[in-house]
Design an enzyme around this catalytic site. Structure first.
Site, PDB file in Angstrom:
ATOM      1  N   LYS A 129       0.881  -1.169   0.000  1.00 43.82           N
ATOM      2  CA  LYS A 129       0.000   0.000   0.000  1.00 43.82           C
ATOM      3  C   LYS A 129       0.921   1.222   0.000  1.00 43.82           C
ATOM      4  O   LYS A 129       1.197   1.817   1.054  1.00 43.82           O
ATOM      5  CB  LYS A 129      -0.914  -0.055   1.236  1.00 43.82           C
ATOM      6  CG  LYS A 129      -2.177   0.745   1.076  1.00 43.82           C
ATOM      7  CD  LYS A 129      -3.174   0.432   2.166  1.00 43.82           C
ATOM      8  CE  LYS A 129      -4.237   1.499   2.267  1.00 43.82           C
ATOM      9  NZ  LYS A 129      -5.085   1.676   1.117  1.00 43.82           N
TER      10      LYS A 129
HETATM   11  C1  LIG Z   1      -6.454  -0.563  -3.975  1.00 49.97           C
HETATM   12  C2  LIG Z   1      -7.189  -1.067  -2.780  1.00 49.97           C
HETATM   13  N1  LIG Z   1      -7.745  -2.284  -2.810  1.00 49.97           N
HETATM   14  C3  LIG Z   1      -8.421  -2.779  -1.765  1.00 49.97           C
HETATM   15  C4  LIG Z   1      -8.573  -2.055  -0.608  1.00 49.97           C
HETATM   16  C5  LIG Z   1      -9.321  -2.641   0.556  1.00 49.97           C
HETATM   17  O1  LIG Z   1      -8.438  -2.894   1.610  1.00 49.97           O
HETATM   18  P1  LIG Z   1      -8.915  -2.840   3.129  1.00 49.97           P
HETATM   19  O2  LIG Z   1     -10.097  -3.736   3.233  1.00 49.97           O
HETATM   20  O3  LIG Z   1      -7.752  -3.375   3.892  1.00 49.97           O
HETATM   21  O4  LIG Z   1      -9.220  -1.436   3.453  1.00 49.97           O
HETATM   22  C6  LIG Z   1      -8.020  -0.783  -0.523  1.00 49.97           C
HETATM   23  C7  LIG Z   1      -8.150   0.031   0.696  1.00 49.97           C
HETATM   24  O5  LIG Z   1      -7.265   0.074   1.487  1.00 49.97           O
HETATM   25  C8  LIG Z   1      -7.299  -0.280  -1.627  1.00 49.97           C
HETATM   26  O6  LIG Z   1      -6.759   0.936  -1.575  1.00 49.97           O
END
Ligand SMILES: Cc1ncc(COP(=O)(O)O)c(C=O)c1O
Length: 308
Positions: free
Chosen positions: A157
């Site tokens: 991330k």
């Molecule tokens: C590109 C992306 N995919 C999926 C998610 C979903 O992740 P999470 O459930 O950990 O927030 C996020 C959010 O953080 C994201 O930015």
């Protein structure tokens, strides 16, 4: 945007308007930061952070993928976040930890630049809107492909990687949709710009697996567990674009958006929000707000200091 009194910046609590960095901060130029999106919810036991430890683990991993050690331990970041929520007087909030390469040598080798950290909190309502959460959002399959694992690490991330989501989001919003769904470099369904995606057909739930360049969403994991506990079969597999419109129901999961039904893909109506989405949405909401004993361990309750 909504603000708060204080931000935690490199070990200190500073006023919101004083939380500043130098314009030659490395990550501002080259995207060398990693971050998390986390939420705290109001529960009977007080403000509680949903799966805080899992978010901090992912932050540490994202940092490691870019050769950074967290400058503060995960426990220090956890305690700083607790104190930040208490000192800002929030019962529920969005939490944004960020770790980045700071001011130092310019150029693409970041290894001599300091690694800095901050945590900010603010009150943030439903990311795709209350109406979207209730009745579903309209999504467009993006013309942009999700970043390939051959070029970057989709599981990180990292700030720079979000240019991919930004392009897809702008395209979808300019075209009049609420959200974009990206395919991956193999033309399989991958995810939303900030959410994972699920399709429901004839009672079976499918979601793209880790070979599809997804971010390993923490809410994705939670919803898979909840769905299985409710007796659904959940399959992690390749999902074809056509399945988005063949599905009985489609929904998205993510920290900012939570669990949101998709009612249309590319102007084609789907049955969402349907019964499976509704049931999962309710069970997930109960878990988030501490109404479910079964998932109580997912909550990191913020201790309130005694006045003594
Ligand atoms: C590109 C992306 N995919 C999926 C998610 C979903 O992740 P999470 O459930 O950990 O927030 C996020 C959010 O953080 C994201 O930015």
């Amino acid at each position: 945007m909504p603000t708060a009194d204080l931000i935690w910046l490199n070990g200190e609590f500073v006023a919101w308007e004083d939380a500043k960095v130098h314009v030659l901060t490395h990550s501002l130029h080259y995207g060398t930061g990693v971050f998390e999106g986390v939420r705290a919810y109001e529960t009977e036991r007080g403000a509680a952070i949903f799966r805080h430890a899992d978010h901090l683990d992912r932050l540490e991993k994202s940092a490691a993928f870019y050769y950074m050690d967290l400058p503060y331990s995960k426990e220090q970041l956890r305690e700083a976040t607790h104190e930040l929520i208490v000192r800002n007087g929030f019962k529920s909030c969005y939490i944004r930890p960020l770790v980045w390469r700071g001011y130092g040598p310019m150029g693409l080798n970041p290894l001599e630049n300091p690694v800095e950290a901050m945590v900010a909190v603010w009150e943030w309502g439903a990311y795709l809107g209350e109406e979207g959460k209730r009745n579903g959002v309209r999504a467009k399959v993006s013309s942009w492909r999700r970043i390939s694992p051959e070029s970057l690490i989709p599981h990180a991330k990292a700030t720079g990687q979000y240019l991919n989501s930004v392009l897809a989001k702008i395209e979808s919003v300019k075209a009049g949709y609420d959200e974009a769904i990206l395919l991956d470099d193999k033309n399989h369904v991958c995810e939303g710009t900030g959410e994972n995606v699920f399709v429901v057909r004839e009672g079976e739930i499918a979601t793209p697996g880790h070979t599809a360049s997804i971010l390993d969403g923490i809410n994705r994991r939670s919803v898979i567990e909840i769905a299985e506990d409710l007796g659904y079969r959940v399959v992690e597999r390749d999902v074809m674009r056509s399945e988005l419109v063949l599905a009985d129901e489609v929904f998205l999961t993510g920290t900012a958006a939570e669990l949101v039904p998709v009612r249309e893909v590319d102007d084609i109506e789907i049955g969402s929000p349907g019964p499976v989405t509704r049931q999962l949405q309710q069970a997930f909401d109960d878990a988030l707000h501490g109404r479910s004993e079964r998932y109580a361990e997912w909550l990191d309750v913020v201790p309130v200091p005694s006045r003594a």
